[in-house]
Design a protein around this motif. Sequence first.
Motif, short mmCIF file in Angstrom:
data_model
loop_
_atom_site.label_atom_id
_atom_site.label_comp_id
_atom_site.label_asym_id
_atom_site.label_seq_id
_atom_site.Cartn_x
_atom_site.Cartn_y
_atom_site.Cartn_z
N GLU A 124 38.39 -55.49 -11.31
CA GLU A 124 39.00 -56.76 -11.70
C GLU A 124 38.34 -57.24 -12.99
O GLU A 124 37.13 -57.09 -13.17
N THR A 125 39.15 -57.78 -13.89
CA THR A 125 38.65 -58.32 -15.15
C THR A 125 38.55 -59.83 -15.05
O THR A 125 39.51 -60.50 -14.68
N ARG A 126 37.39 -60.36 -15.38
CA ARG A 126 37.18 -61.80 -15.41
C ARG A 126 37.08 -62.21 -16.87
O ARG A 126 36.15 -61.81 -17.57
N ARG A 127 38.07 -62.95 -17.31
CA ARG A 127 38.16 -63.31 -18.73
C ARG A 127 36.88 -63.97 -19.23
O ARG A 127 36.36 -64.90 -18.63
N GLY A 128 36.41 -63.44 -20.35
CA GLY A 128 35.22 -64.00 -20.97
C GLY A 128 33.92 -63.60 -20.31
O GLY A 128 32.85 -64.00 -20.76
N ILE A 129 34.01 -62.81 -19.23
CA ILE A 129 32.79 -62.42 -18.51
C ILE A 129 32.61 -60.91 -18.52
O ILE A 129 31.58 -60.39 -18.92
N GLY A 130 33.64 -60.17 -18.07
CA GLY A 130 33.55 -58.72 -18.05
C GLY A 130 34.38 -58.10 -16.96
O GLY A 130 35.26 -58.75 -16.38
N VAL A 131 34.11 -56.84 -16.68
CA VAL A 131 34.84 -56.07 -15.66
C VAL A 131 33.93 -55.86 -14.47
O VAL A 131 32.75 -55.50 -14.63
#
Length: 238
Positions: free
Chosen positions: A69-76
Amino acid sequence: METKSLQPLTKPQTLHASVQESLKAYIDENRLRGGDPLPPESFLAQQLAVSRNSVREAIKALESVGILETRRGIGVFVRAFSFDPLLEHLAYGLRGSLREVGELVEIRRVLEVALIEKTVEMIGEDDLAELRAVTDRMRVRAEHHESFADEDKAFHLLLFRCQGNQMLSKLIDVFWLAFYKASDFVNLDNPNPLATWKDHHDIVEAVAARDVEAARARLDHHYHGILGVIAKNGETAR
């Protein structure tokens, strides 16, 4: 714990699939769990000797099957295990196919009939009281010609809750949701809701009486009724 590195790819002709397999291997070899982060795309691309775009596409593919899952502005991040991606694909794949919907119900029938004996042995009075309350709500809805899909789902989860088998509960949930989502694509209206309520009522009373054979027979009869509805709709569609 020392982090294991990724190895450069040797099969560029299957690059898309190879990057995915390499990322899955990286997760396994480093024993990453749900919520653990992956290194940045630039690092992964450098380790694999491929472009960042190839890594990005592989991440998207693994997101679609619920691995990342990709968390915008944080990473994968590695995604915690869930049946949701399977459910979405399964329900979509069943659209318009009564034969495959029937096969899904048959698998669920065999699973529940085989495991009902353990419920008879383990179930307590609190669970029986909840099951009776659910069937009472079913009866009221059936008498008013209303759908009781939510009660049906709750009933089957409650029936096996006492076993404490989380995987079984998830499978029942997946089968139920896939069936009802598939019902959006094909007409599987219940022609006799009061008979369906009676099936559930009889299952509870057989379990309450600690009668394994009767519980199996009642549950089996219930599923044969569902399969009959599917078969009837199949004949109408011809």
